[in-house]
Motif scaffolding. Structure first.
Motif, PDB file in Angstrom:
ATOM      1  N   PHE A  19      23.337   6.272   1.687  1.00  0.00           N
ATOM      2  CA  PHE A  19      23.027   6.429   0.270  1.00  0.00           C
ATOM      3  C   PHE A  19      22.727   7.874  -0.111  1.00  0.00           C
ATOM      4  CE2 PHE A  19      21.839   2.071   1.393  1.00  0.00           C
ATOM      5  CZ  PHE A  19      22.534   1.353   0.423  1.00  0.00           C
ATOM      6  N   LEU A  20      22.525   8.758   0.868  1.00  0.00           N
ATOM      7  CA  LEU A  20      22.147  10.133   0.557  1.00  0.00           C
ATOM      8  C   LEU A  20      23.203  10.882  -0.256  1.00  0.00           C
ATOM      9  CD1 LEU A  20      20.397  11.278   3.864  1.00  0.00           C
ATOM     10  CD2 LEU A  20      19.335  10.684   1.690  1.00  0.00           C
ATOM     11  N   PRO A  21      24.509  10.809   0.098  1.00  0.00           N
ATOM     12  CA  PRO A  21      25.503  11.518  -0.722  1.00  0.00           C
ATOM     13  C   PRO A  21      25.538  11.022  -2.167  1.00  0.00           C
ATOM     14  CG  PRO A  21      26.432  10.917   1.407  1.00  0.00           C
ATOM     15  CD  PRO A  21      25.121  10.216   1.306  1.00  0.00           C
ATOM     16  N   PHE A  22      25.271   9.737  -2.375  1.00  0.00           N
ATOM     17  CA  PHE A  22      25.243   9.193  -3.738  1.00  0.00           C
ATOM     18  C   PHE A  22      24.106   9.817  -4.539  1.00  0.00           C
ATOM     19  CE2 PHE A  22      23.457   6.080  -6.702  1.00  0.00           C
ATOM     20  CZ  PHE A  22      24.548   5.862  -7.532  1.00  0.00           C
ATOM     21  N   PHE A  23      22.913   9.913  -3.916  1.00  0.00           N
ATOM     22  CA  PHE A  23      21.785  10.527  -4.615  1.00  0.00           C
ATOM     23  C   PHE A  23      22.021  12.018  -4.828  1.00  0.00           C
ATOM     24  CE2 PHE A  23      19.324   6.901  -2.632  1.00  0.00           C
ATOM     25  CZ  PHE A  23      19.141   6.233  -3.827  1.00  0.00           C
ATOM     26  N   ALA A  24      22.725  12.658  -3.894  1.00  0.00           N
ATOM     27  CA  ALA A  24      23.005  14.090  -4.042  1.00  0.00           C
ATOM     28  C   ALA A  24      23.843  14.363  -5.282  1.00  0.00           C
ATOM     29  CB  ALA A  24      23.717  14.612  -2.793  1.00  0.00           C
ATOM     30  N   LYS A  25      24.702  13.432  -5.630  1.00  0.00           N
ATOM     31  CA  LYS A  25      25.564  13.607  -6.806  1.00  0.00           C
ATOM     32  C   LYS A  25      24.755  13.649  -8.083  1.00  0.00           C
ATOM     33  CE  LYS A  25      29.517  11.497  -9.146  1.00  0.00           C
ATOM     34  NZ  LYS A  25      30.491  10.358  -9.128  1.00  0.00           N
ATOM     35  N   TYR A  26      23.664  12.885  -8.127  1.00  0.00           N
ATOM     36  CA  TYR A  26      22.858  12.801  -9.344  1.00  0.00           C
ATOM     37  C   TYR A  26      21.533  13.566  -9.223  1.00  0.00           C
ATOM     38  CZ  TYR A  26      26.145   9.121 -10.510  1.00  0.00           C
ATOM     39  OH  TYR A  26      27.305   8.422 -10.776  1.00  0.00           O
ATOM     40  N   ALA A  27      21.403  14.371  -8.174  1.00  0.00           N
ATOM     41  CA  ALA A  27      20.158  15.110  -7.964  1.00  0.00           C
ATOM     42  C   ALA A  27      19.977  16.304  -8.890  1.00  0.00           C
ATOM     43  CB  ALA A  27      20.072  15.572  -6.506  1.00  0.00           C
ATOM     44  N   PRO A  28      21.063  16.989  -9.312  1.00  0.00           N
ATOM     45  CA  PRO A  28      20.837  18.170 -10.169  1.00  0.00           C
ATOM     46  C   PRO A  28      20.027  17.836 -11.412  1.00  0.00           C
ATOM     47  CG  PRO A  28      23.107  18.112  -9.407  1.00  0.00           C
ATOM     48  CD  PRO A  28      22.486  16.808  -8.999  1.00  0.00           C
ATOM     49  N   LYS A  29      19.206  18.801 -11.802  1.00  0.00           N
ATOM     50  CA  LYS A  29      18.354  18.616 -12.970  1.00  0.00           C
ATOM     51  C   LYS A  29      19.197  18.557 -14.236  1.00  0.00           C
ATOM     52  CE  LYS A  29      16.039  22.269 -11.542  1.00  0.00           C
ATOM     53  NZ  LYS A  29      16.303  22.305 -10.111  1.00  0.00           N
ATOM     54  N   GLU A  30      18.755  17.772 -15.159  1.00  0.00           N
ATOM     55  CA  GLU A  30      19.466  17.654 -16.434  1.00  0.00           C
ATOM     56  C   GLU A  30      19.293  18.940 -17.231  1.00  0.00           C
ATOM     57  OE1 GLU A  30      21.365  15.296 -17.477  1.00  0.00           O
ATOM     58  OE2 GLU A  30      21.055  13.956 -15.764  1.00  0.00           O
ATOM     59  N   GLN A  31      20.402  19.421 -17.733  1.00  0.00           N
ATOM     60  CA  GLN A  31      20.320  20.617 -18.562  1.00  0.00           C
ATOM     61  C   GLN A  31      19.929  20.238 -19.991  1.00  0.00           C
ATOM     62  OE1 GLN A  31      23.787  23.024 -18.420  1.00  0.00           O
ATOM     63  NE2 GLN A  31      23.856  23.136 -16.194  1.00  0.00           N
ATOM     64  N   ALA A  32      19.007  20.992 -20.521  1.00  0.00           N
ATOM     65  CA  ALA A  32      18.583  20.720 -21.893  1.00  0.00           C
ATOM     66  C   ALA A  32      19.676  21.123 -22.858  1.00  0.00           C
ATOM     67  CB  ALA A  32      17.309  21.500 -22.198  1.00  0.00           C
ATOM     68  N   SER A  33      20.008  20.227 -23.793  1.00  0.00           N
ATOM     69  CA  SER A  33      21.039  20.551 -24.783  1.00  0.00           C
ATOM     70  C   SER A  33      20.532  21.601 -25.742  1.00  0.00           C
ATOM     71  CB  SER A  33      21.460  19.358 -25.584  1.00  0.00           C
ATOM     72  OG  SER A  33      20.989  18.232 -25.158  1.00  0.00           O
ATOM     73  N   PRO A  34      21.360  22.599 -26.022  1.00  0.00           N
ATOM     74  CA  PRO A  34      20.924  23.650 -26.927  1.00  0.00           C
ATOM     75  C   PRO A  34      20.644  23.100 -28.316  1.00  0.00           C
ATOM     76  CG  PRO A  34      23.272  23.793 -26.494  1.00  0.00           C
ATOM     77  CD  PRO A  34      22.725  22.740 -25.594  1.00  0.00           C
TER      78      PRO A  34
END
Length: 212
Positions: free
Chosen positions: A190-205
Protein backbone atom coordinates in the motif's frame (compact mmCIF):
# COMPACT_ATOMS: atom_id res chain seq x y z
CA UNK A 1 1.31 22.02 6.32
CA UNK A 2 1.66 18.31 5.51
CA UNK A 3 -1.39 16.41 4.36
CA UNK A 4 -2.93 13.69 6.52
CA UNK A 5 -2.13 11.10 3.87
CA UNK A 6 1.48 12.26 3.80
CA UNK A 7 1.88 11.98 7.57
CA UNK A 8 0.33 8.50 7.56
CA UNK A 9 2.61 7.48 4.68
CA UNK A 10 5.71 8.59 6.61
CA UNK A 11 4.56 6.80 9.77
CA UNK A 12 3.70 3.56 7.96
CA UNK A 13 6.97 3.63 6.01
CA UNK A 14 8.99 4.00 9.21
CA UNK A 15 7.06 1.24 10.99
CA UNK A 16 7.52 -1.18 8.09
CA UNK A 17 11.26 -0.56 8.02
CA UNK A 18 11.35 -1.62 11.69
CA UNK A 19 9.17 -4.67 10.98
CA UNK A 20 11.33 -5.67 8.02
CA UNK A 21 14.57 -5.35 10.00
CA UNK A 22 13.17 -7.21 13.01
CA UNK A 23 11.90 -10.12 10.92
CA UNK A 24 15.12 -10.24 8.87
CA UNK A 25 17.21 -10.69 12.03
CA UNK A 26 14.76 -13.09 13.66
CA UNK A 27 16.01 -16.69 14.18
CA UNK A 28 12.43 -18.05 14.17
CA UNK A 29 11.53 -18.57 10.50
CA UNK A 30 11.34 -22.36 10.87
CA UNK A 31 10.76 -23.71 14.39
CA UNK A 32 10.58 -27.11 16.06
CA UNK A 33 9.91 -27.98 19.68
CA UNK A 34 9.90 -25.52 22.57
CA UNK A 35 10.77 -21.97 21.63
CA UNK A 36 10.36 -18.37 22.58
CA UNK A 37 7.72 -16.19 21.05
CA UNK A 38 7.99 -12.55 20.03
CA UNK A 39 7.02 -11.49 23.56
CA UNK A 40 9.94 -13.48 25.04
CA UNK A 41 7.66 -16.00 26.74
CA UNK A 42 8.29 -19.69 25.98
CA UNK A 43 5.81 -21.70 23.97
CA UNK A 44 5.63 -25.41 23.12
CA UNK A 45 4.64 -26.84 19.76
CA UNK A 46 1.53 -29.01 20.05
CA UNK A 47 2.54 -32.66 20.40
CA UNK A 48 6.18 -31.94 21.21
CA UNK A 49 7.78 -34.16 23.90
CA UNK A 50 8.03 -32.55 27.30
CA UNK A 51 11.38 -30.89 27.92
CA UNK A 52 12.34 -30.79 24.23
CA UNK A 53 14.74 -27.92 23.48
CA UNK A 54 14.38 -25.41 20.70
CA UNK A 55 15.73 -25.80 17.19
CA UNK A 56 14.97 -22.93 14.85
CA UNK A 57 16.28 -21.39 11.67
CA UNK A 58 16.23 -17.85 10.40
CA UNK A 59 17.84 -16.25 7.39
CA UNK A 60 21.10 -15.63 9.25
CA UNK A 61 20.70 -17.28 12.65
CA UNK A 62 20.32 -20.78 14.02
CA UNK A 63 19.23 -21.85 17.49
CA UNK A 64 20.55 -25.40 18.11
CA UNK A 65 18.78 -28.25 19.90
CA UNK A 66 21.30 -28.02 22.74
CA UNK A 67 20.29 -24.43 23.47
CA UNK A 68 20.32 -23.60 27.17
CA UNK A 69 18.36 -20.72 28.70
CA UNK A 70 21.55 -18.69 29.20
CA UNK A 71 22.92 -19.48 25.72
CA UNK A 72 22.35 -17.29 22.69
CA UNK A 73 21.63 -18.27 19.09
CA UNK A 74 24.55 -17.96 16.69
CA UNK A 75 25.01 -16.94 13.08
CA UNK A 76 25.52 -19.61 10.43
CA UNK A 77 29.27 -20.22 10.31
CA UNK A 78 29.91 -17.10 12.36
CA UNK A 79 29.52 -13.48 11.41
CA UNK A 80 31.11 -12.56 8.10
CA UNK A 81 30.90 -16.10 6.66
CA UNK A 82 27.85 -15.74 4.49
CA UNK A 83 28.80 -18.67 2.25
CA UNK A 84 28.18 -21.11 5.11
CA UNK A 85 24.43 -20.49 5.15
CA UNK A 86 23.29 -24.10 4.53
CA UNK A 87 21.27 -23.51 1.36
CA UNK A 88 21.75 -21.53 -1.83
CA UNK A 89 18.07 -20.65 -1.68
CA UNK A 90 18.52 -19.16 1.78
CA UNK A 91 21.56 -17.20 0.61
CA UNK A 92 19.50 -15.78 -2.27
CA UNK A 93 16.60 -15.04 0.06
CA UNK A 94 18.91 -13.27 2.51
CA UNK A 95 20.30 -11.04 -0.25
CA UNK A 96 16.84 -10.22 -1.60
CA UNK A 97 15.30 -9.50 1.80
CA UNK A 98 18.28 -7.40 2.88
CA UNK A 99 18.10 -5.45 -0.38
CA UNK A 100 14.35 -4.91 0.05
CA UNK A 101 14.84 -3.67 3.62
CA UNK A 102 17.55 -1.27 2.43
CA UNK A 103 15.26 0.13 -0.25
CA UNK A 104 12.47 0.55 2.28
CA UNK A 105 14.86 2.44 4.56
CA UNK A 106 15.88 4.76 1.70
CA UNK A 107 12.25 5.42 0.76
CA UNK A 108 11.40 6.07 4.40
CA UNK A 109 14.16 8.68 4.55
CA UNK A 110 12.79 10.32 1.41
CA UNK A 111 9.31 10.32 2.96
CA UNK A 112 10.66 12.20 6.00
CA UNK A 113 12.40 14.71 3.71
CA UNK A 114 9.09 15.35 1.93
CA UNK A 115 7.64 16.67 5.19
CA UNK A 116 10.11 19.59 5.10
CA UNK A 117 9.81 20.39 1.40
CA UNK A 118 7.56 23.23 0.26
CA UNK A 119 4.56 22.23 -1.79
CA UNK A 120 5.45 22.14 -5.46
CA UNK A 121 7.02 20.22 -8.30
CA UNK A 122 10.09 19.15 -6.29
CA UNK A 123 7.93 17.62 -3.56
CA UNK A 124 5.93 15.60 -6.08
CA UNK A 125 9.09 14.31 -7.74
CA UNK A 126 10.48 13.09 -4.42
CA UNK A 127 7.17 11.36 -3.58
CA UNK A 128 7.13 9.70 -6.99
CA UNK A 129 10.73 8.52 -6.59
CA UNK A 130 9.97 7.13 -3.12
CA UNK A 131 6.90 5.35 -4.50
CA UNK A 132 8.97 3.68 -7.23
CA UNK A 133 11.58 2.60 -4.68
CA UNK A 134 8.87 1.13 -2.43
CA UNK A 135 7.38 -0.76 -5.38
CA UNK A 136 10.79 -2.27 -6.14
CA UNK A 137 11.25 -3.14 -2.46
CA UNK A 138 7.94 -5.03 -2.39
CA UNK A 139 8.85 -7.13 -5.43
CA UNK A 140 12.37 -7.84 -4.15
CA UNK A 141 11.27 -8.85 -0.63
CA UNK A 142 8.33 -10.84 -1.99
CA UNK A 143 10.73 -12.76 -4.24
CA UNK A 144 12.98 -13.44 -1.25
CA UNK A 145 10.07 -14.87 0.75
CA UNK A 146 9.05 -17.09 -2.17
CA UNK A 147 12.61 -18.40 -2.59
CA UNK A 148 13.15 -19.17 1.11
CA UNK A 149 10.98 -22.36 1.32
CA UNK A 150 13.12 -24.02 -1.38
CA UNK A 151 15.85 -24.27 1.27
CA UNK A 152 13.70 -26.59 3.40
CA UNK A 153 15.02 -29.47 1.32
CA UNK A 154 18.60 -28.81 2.43
CA UNK A 155 20.43 -31.42 4.47
CA UNK A 156 20.79 -29.11 7.49
CA UNK A 157 17.01 -28.75 7.76
CA UNK A 158 16.18 -32.37 6.98
CA UNK A 159 18.41 -33.52 9.86
CA UNK A 160 16.19 -31.64 12.31
CA UNK A 161 12.82 -31.52 10.55
CA UNK A 162 11.76 -35.02 9.52
CA UNK A 163 10.31 -35.36 6.00
CA UNK A 164 11.04 -31.69 5.21
CA UNK A 165 11.11 -30.73 1.55
CA UNK A 166 10.53 -27.82 -0.79
CA UNK A 167 7.61 -25.75 0.55
CA UNK A 168 7.05 -28.37 3.28
CA UNK A 169 8.52 -28.10 6.78
CA UNK A 170 7.87 -31.72 7.78
CA UNK A 171 7.39 -32.04 11.53
CA UNK A 172 8.57 -28.44 12.01
CA UNK A 173 6.41 -25.39 11.49
CA UNK A 174 6.59 -21.86 10.14
CA UNK A 175 7.81 -19.48 12.85
CA UNK A 176 6.66 -16.00 13.75
CA UNK A 177 9.69 -14.41 12.05
CA UNK A 178 8.65 -15.63 8.59
CA UNK A 179 4.99 -14.74 9.21
CA UNK A 180 6.00 -11.24 10.35
CA UNK A 181 8.00 -10.79 7.14
CA UNK A 182 4.96 -11.81 5.07
CA UNK A 183 2.74 -9.33 6.92
CA UNK A 184 5.35 -6.61 6.40
CA UNK A 185 5.46 -7.22 2.64
CA UNK A 186 1.65 -7.29 2.40
CA UNK A 187 1.39 -3.92 4.16
CA UNK A 188 4.21 -2.49 2.04
CA UNK A 189 2.06 -3.03 -1.05
CA UNK A 190 0.00 0.00 0.00
CA UNK A 191 2.98 2.35 0.36
CA UNK A 192 3.25 3.35 -3.35
CA UNK A 193 -0.48 4.15 -3.35
CA UNK A 194 -0.09 6.49 -0.36
CA UNK A 195 3.01 8.02 -1.97
CA UNK A 196 0.88 9.12 -4.92
CA UNK A 197 -1.43 11.13 -2.67
CA UNK A 198 1.19 12.25 -0.13
CA UNK A 199 2.08 15.64 -1.67
CA UNK A 200 0.56 18.58 0.12
CA UNK A 201 -2.41 20.24 -1.49
CA UNK A 202 -1.53 23.47 -3.18
CA UNK A 203 -3.65 26.40 -2.16
CA UNK A 204 -5.62 27.81 -5.09
CA UNK A 205 -4.67 31.38 -5.86
CA UNK A 206 -7.23 34.01 -4.90
CA UNK A 207 -8.96 35.14 -8.09
CA UNK A 208 -8.40 38.78 -9.02
CA UNK A 209 -11.73 40.55 -9.36
CA UNK A 210 -12.40 41.96 -12.79
CA UNK A 211 -12.98 45.68 -12.80
CA UNK A 212 -15.52 46.64 -15.39
Amino acid sequence: MSSGVGCFWVLLSSCLVAVCSFSFLSPAWIVKGQGTGASGRPWVRQGAPEGQQVTSFGLLWHCPESLRPQQDCYAFGGLGRFQEIPSGSWQTSAVLCAGGCALLAISSLLAVIVLFLPSGHCERRVCTLAGYIQTAAVFIMGSGLLVYPFGLSSEAVRRRCEDAGIYYAGDCQIGWGYMLAIVGVMLSVFLPFFAKYAPKEQASPTPIPTIL
